[in-house]
Scaffold this active site. Sequence first.
Site, short mmCIF file in Angstrom:
data_model
loop_
_atom_site.label_atom_id
_atom_site.label_comp_id
_atom_site.label_asym_id
_atom_site.label_seq_id
_atom_site.Cartn_x
_atom_site.Cartn_y
_atom_site.Cartn_z
N LYS A 1 -0.06 3.63 -2.70
CA LYS A 1 -1.09 4.66 -2.58
C LYS A 1 -0.50 6.06 -2.38
O LYS A 1 -1.20 7.06 -2.58
CB LYS A 1 -2.03 4.33 -1.43
CG LYS A 1 -2.88 3.07 -1.65
CD LYS A 1 -3.84 2.85 -0.50
CE LYS A 1 -4.77 1.67 -0.75
NZ LYS A 1 -4.12 0.38 -0.45
N SER B 1 -6.63 2.79 4.32
CA SER B 1 -5.88 2.23 3.19
C SER B 1 -6.84 1.48 2.26
O SER B 1 -6.58 0.37 1.81
CB SER B 1 -4.76 1.30 3.66
OG SER B 1 -3.83 1.07 2.63
N SER C 1 0.80 -1.23 0.00
CA SER C 1 0.00 0.00 0.00
C SER C 1 0.83 1.28 0.00
O SER C 1 0.26 2.37 -0.05
CB SER C 1 -0.96 0.01 1.19
OG SER C 1 -2.04 -0.85 0.95
#
Length: 448
Positions: free
Chosen positions: A85, A142, A82
């Site tokens: 992101k 997330s 993640s």
Amino acid sequence: MQLIESLVKALNVKAINTEASPRTAPFVRQALTLSLLLLTILFGTINFASQAEARYASIVMDSRTGQVLFARNADKKLYPASLTKIMTLYMTFEALKTGKLKLDQRLPVSARAAGQTPTKLGLKRGSTISVRDAMFGLITKSANDAATVLAEAMAPTEAAFARDMTEKARKLGMSRTSFRNASGLPNRRQKSTARDMAILGAAIIHDFPGYYDYLSLQKFDYKGHTYKNHNNLLGKYSGADGIKTGYIRASGFNLVASAKRGGNRLIGVVFGGRTAKSRDRHMTKLLDRGFEKMDTIRPFTIPLPSQRPPQIALGSPHTNTGSSKPVAVASAAVTKEPVVAKVSAPTPPPSPQIDSDGNWGIQIGAFSRPGRARDLLDMASNRISNLLTDTRYHIQKVVHKGTPVYRAQMLGFDENSARKACQSLMRQSMSCFIVTPDNGNLMRVAQN
């Protein structure tokens, strides 16, 4: 495993050849079985440790200069999870800045977005979500569905957006990064490095100071649910104010963290933590060591506005020589023999020579190209036009290790008006420092 199999055969042979009475034979076999179990555990532990080391990487970088303070496996390609992101957010902030997106704009939720695997907000196909809520869900929870919604708002498909992400990574100097989706969900071709993630962390801080504060959001309320930020350093580690965690099974526990103390801001990156808690403890130690080192290597500096660090400071040339992105230098050695280049600007008009009361100036940045310096001077002058009288542009060229850097300055202020100008620009999320050009000294009036 081959060694264990060999040991098993040897133990079986030993058991067969052992001249044991029927009464003692079971005990022999129990002892051999226990020995085999212990060996299996031993070699399993060694194998687990080697796997953990294979996916571990870390780096601590001074976000202002790009100076690397500590690094281990920093250029090894690993799964970002993640942390991906962060680039999705970078491009979202860019779209907000250019007007392509608006914070309150409602975005449609596609079937693909709704079908993403957890973690997610549970968005329903055909519903909508605001850009602001999608960002906050991405930052705290997330949320993979929110990441896809944002991607599809900025490109025809998430795959196309991933290609745009990779192209942006190259422009930022992330030479070993390839993105395949907006969320960081497993994809064997989606790889990055600790160094590249440090560059991205510094870029999102310095390119979008007005939006970076979102990354310090500790919780987010959405449709009756409260989502807590996975970045546990927030509120617990002194100076921590972002950025993002990440985890998939193939990557371990990842973290990009930023912390600021005094005039120093550090970016720390850890890939491959065994648990979230051990990763956080390790990051804390790395940042502590980084701040201790900063106190010894930078007892004094010439303070310059905070901009994205130059690639020369990271040990490699800029990958996009035509880029107009800002570059900053914060080394006292830079100003030993400055070469001054004055560039007139269309606005405000040139002024007469500065008298003794007007020998103050302001500096809003240091850049890799004079054109970029001129553009930022135009932007600054438009924002403080009511404070400009007999001022003029001054682009000062300095050379650091053979690389030119252009300082964007306005001269012709008295001390009071220079302070007012800087304060006004800082309120509008622009960096600013007071400069007294007659002796070249810079006075810090902001800690960005």
